[in-house]
Design a protein around this motif. Structure first.
Motif, PDB file in Angstrom:
ATOM      1  N   SER A 253      -6.296  14.001   1.084  1.00 56.96           N
ATOM      2  CA  SER A 253      -6.893  12.705   0.749  1.00 56.96           C
ATOM      3  C   SER A 253      -8.080  12.886  -0.200  1.00 56.96           C
ATOM      4  O   SER A 253      -8.208  12.159  -1.189  1.00 56.96           O
ATOM      5  CB  SER A 253      -7.346  11.999   2.025  1.00 56.96           C
ATOM      6  OG  SER A 253      -8.049  10.826   1.728  1.00 56.96           O
TER       7      SER A 253
ATOM      8  N   SER B 224      -9.573   8.347  -0.032  1.00 58.13           N
ATOM      9  CA  SER B 224      -9.053   7.104   0.547  1.00 58.13           C
ATOM     10  C   SER B 224      -7.825   7.379   1.419  1.00 58.13           C
ATOM     11  O   SER B 224      -6.727   7.633   0.905  1.00 58.13           O
ATOM     12  CB  SER B 224      -8.685   6.120  -0.562  1.00 58.13           C
ATOM     13  OG  SER B 224      -8.022   5.001  -0.005  1.00 58.13           O
TER      14      SER B 224
ATOM     15  N   SER C 162       5.376   4.424   0.444  1.00 56.17           N
ATOM     16  CA  SER C 162       6.204   4.022  -0.692  1.00 56.17           C
ATOM     17  C   SER C 162       7.248   5.078  -1.053  1.00 56.17           C
ATOM     18  O   SER C 162       8.235   4.773  -1.705  1.00 56.17           O
ATOM     19  CB  SER C 162       5.325   3.718  -1.909  1.00 56.17           C
ATOM     20  OG  SER C 162       4.747   4.902  -2.414  1.00 56.17           O
TER      21      SER C 162
ATOM     22  N   ALA D 267      -6.361   5.132   3.105  1.00 55.43           N
ATOM     23  CA  ALA D 267      -5.458   3.999   2.882  1.00 55.43           C
ATOM     24  C   ALA D 267      -4.533   4.273   1.696  1.00 55.43           C
ATOM     25  O   ALA D 267      -3.326   4.003   1.773  1.00 55.43           O
ATOM     26  CB  ALA D 267      -6.264   2.725   2.645  1.00 55.43           C
ATOM     27  N   GLN D 268      -5.070   4.812   0.605  1.00 53.81           N
ATOM     28  CA  GLN D 268      -4.244   5.121  -0.564  1.00 53.81           C
ATOM     29  C   GLN D 268      -3.228   6.210  -0.236  1.00 53.81           C
ATOM     30  O   GLN D 268      -2.081   6.148  -0.666  1.00 53.81           O
ATOM     31  CB  GLN D 268      -5.120   5.541  -1.755  1.00 53.81           C
ATOM     32  CG  GLN D 268      -5.882   4.397  -2.379  1.00 53.81           C
ATOM     33  CD  GLN D 268      -4.950   3.305  -2.880  1.00 53.81           C
ATOM     34  OE1 GLN D 268      -3.958   3.561  -3.548  1.00 53.81           O
ATOM     35  NE2 GLN D 268      -5.270   2.074  -2.525  1.00 53.81           N
TER      36      GLN D 268
ATOM     37  N   LEU E 191      -0.543   4.470   1.864  1.00 55.00           N
ATOM     38  CA  LEU E 191       0.288   3.594   1.020  1.00 55.00           C
ATOM     39  C   LEU E 191       1.257   4.408   0.172  1.00 55.00           C
ATOM     40  O   LEU E 191       2.431   4.057   0.030  1.00 55.00           O
ATOM     41  CB  LEU E 191      -0.594   2.720   0.126  1.00 55.00           C
ATOM     42  CG  LEU E 191      -1.354   1.605   0.845  1.00 55.00           C
ATOM     43  CD1 LEU E 191      -2.383   0.974  -0.087  1.00 55.00           C
ATOM     44  CD2 LEU E 191      -0.389   0.567   1.382  1.00 55.00           C
ATOM     45  N   HIS E 192       0.764   5.492  -0.391  1.00 53.19           N
ATOM     46  CA  HIS E 192       1.627   6.340  -1.213  1.00 53.19           C
ATOM     47  C   HIS E 192       2.748   6.957  -0.362  1.00 53.19           C
ATOM     48  O   HIS E 192       3.908   6.966  -0.775  1.00 53.19           O
ATOM     49  CB  HIS E 192       0.801   7.423  -1.900  1.00 53.19           C
ATOM     50  CG  HIS E 192       1.578   8.201  -2.907  1.00 53.19           C
ATOM     51  ND1 HIS E 192       1.841   7.718  -4.175  1.00 53.19           N
ATOM     52  CD2 HIS E 192       2.186   9.399  -2.829  1.00 53.19           C
ATOM     53  CE1 HIS E 192       2.567   8.598  -4.829  1.00 53.19           C
ATOM     54  NE2 HIS E 192       2.794   9.627  -4.031  1.00 53.19           N
TER      55      HIS E 192
ATOM     56  N   PHE F 230      -6.622  11.518  -3.556  1.00 51.67           N
ATOM     57  CA  PHE F 230      -6.783  10.075  -3.406  1.00 51.67           C
ATOM     58  C   PHE F 230      -8.255   9.670  -3.293  1.00 51.67           C
ATOM     59  O   PHE F 230      -8.564   8.652  -2.681  1.00 51.67           O
ATOM     60  CB  PHE F 230      -5.989   9.579  -2.189  1.00 51.67           C
ATOM     61  CG  PHE F 230      -4.517   9.808  -2.320  1.00 51.67           C
ATOM     62  CD1 PHE F 230      -3.725   8.912  -3.030  1.00 51.67           C
ATOM     63  CD2 PHE F 230      -3.920  10.925  -1.759  1.00 51.67           C
ATOM     64  CE1 PHE F 230      -2.359   9.126  -3.164  1.00 51.67           C
ATOM     65  CE2 PHE F 230      -2.548  11.150  -1.892  1.00 51.67           C
ATOM     66  CZ  PHE F 230      -1.776  10.249  -2.604  1.00 51.67           C
TER      67      PHE F 230
END
Length: 144
Positions: free
Chosen positions: A89, A96, A106, A98-99, A102-103, A93
């Motif tokens: 992270s 983050s 996806s 959260a990022q 999310l990645h 990222f």
């Protein structure tokens, strides 16, 4: 393990051995070797050497009380996953989580059970944040 001790990120081969230890721990070299050989052939001395290196790195702990050395992981699977993800992270990222999540979501489809777990985690985080916010407001209100 000492609090604050820095544990290096394990290599792919070391992670294979850690996976076995998290499942079977504690385990002898023979037990680890046998488990590893179910997936792919490896030499006993190779496994022994890897465990010696991992001991020096602090990834595993060796109990020498008996004739056969017994190994266990220095960190739980959950702690190691958290350590690796926190590092990832930070590096990819900008810190983050959260990022990162999310990645990851996806990239691969999530099952309904996994999505339910994610929703429950989000709800726990919301409740904790709301509780923290109420405590801060209460503290500010009590100040003269």
């Amino acid at each position: 393990m000492e609090h604050g001790t820095i544990i290096p990120r394990p290599t792919e081969s070391e992670l294979e051995l850690l996976q076995i230890l998290w499942e079977k721990q504690p385990a002898t070299v023979r037990e680890i070797h046998d488990a590893l050989n179910q997936d792919r052939p490896s030499g006993y001395t190779t496994v022994l050497k890897m465990l010696q290196i991992m001991t020096a790195k602090g990834l595993v702990v060796r109990d020498e009380a008996n004739r056969a050395h017994v190994y266990r992981a220095a960190l739980s699977q959950d702690s190691m996953q958290s350590k690796i993800l926190k590092d990832l992270s930070k590096r990819l990222f900008a810190g983050s989580a959260a990022q990162l999540a999310l990645h990851a979501l996806s990239m691969e489809p999530a099952s309904e059970d996994e999505l339910s777990e994610i929703r429950a985690l989000i709800e726990r985080k919301r409740n904790a944040a709301s509780s923290d916010h109420r405590q801060i407001k209460h503290i500010r209100k009590d100040r003269p």
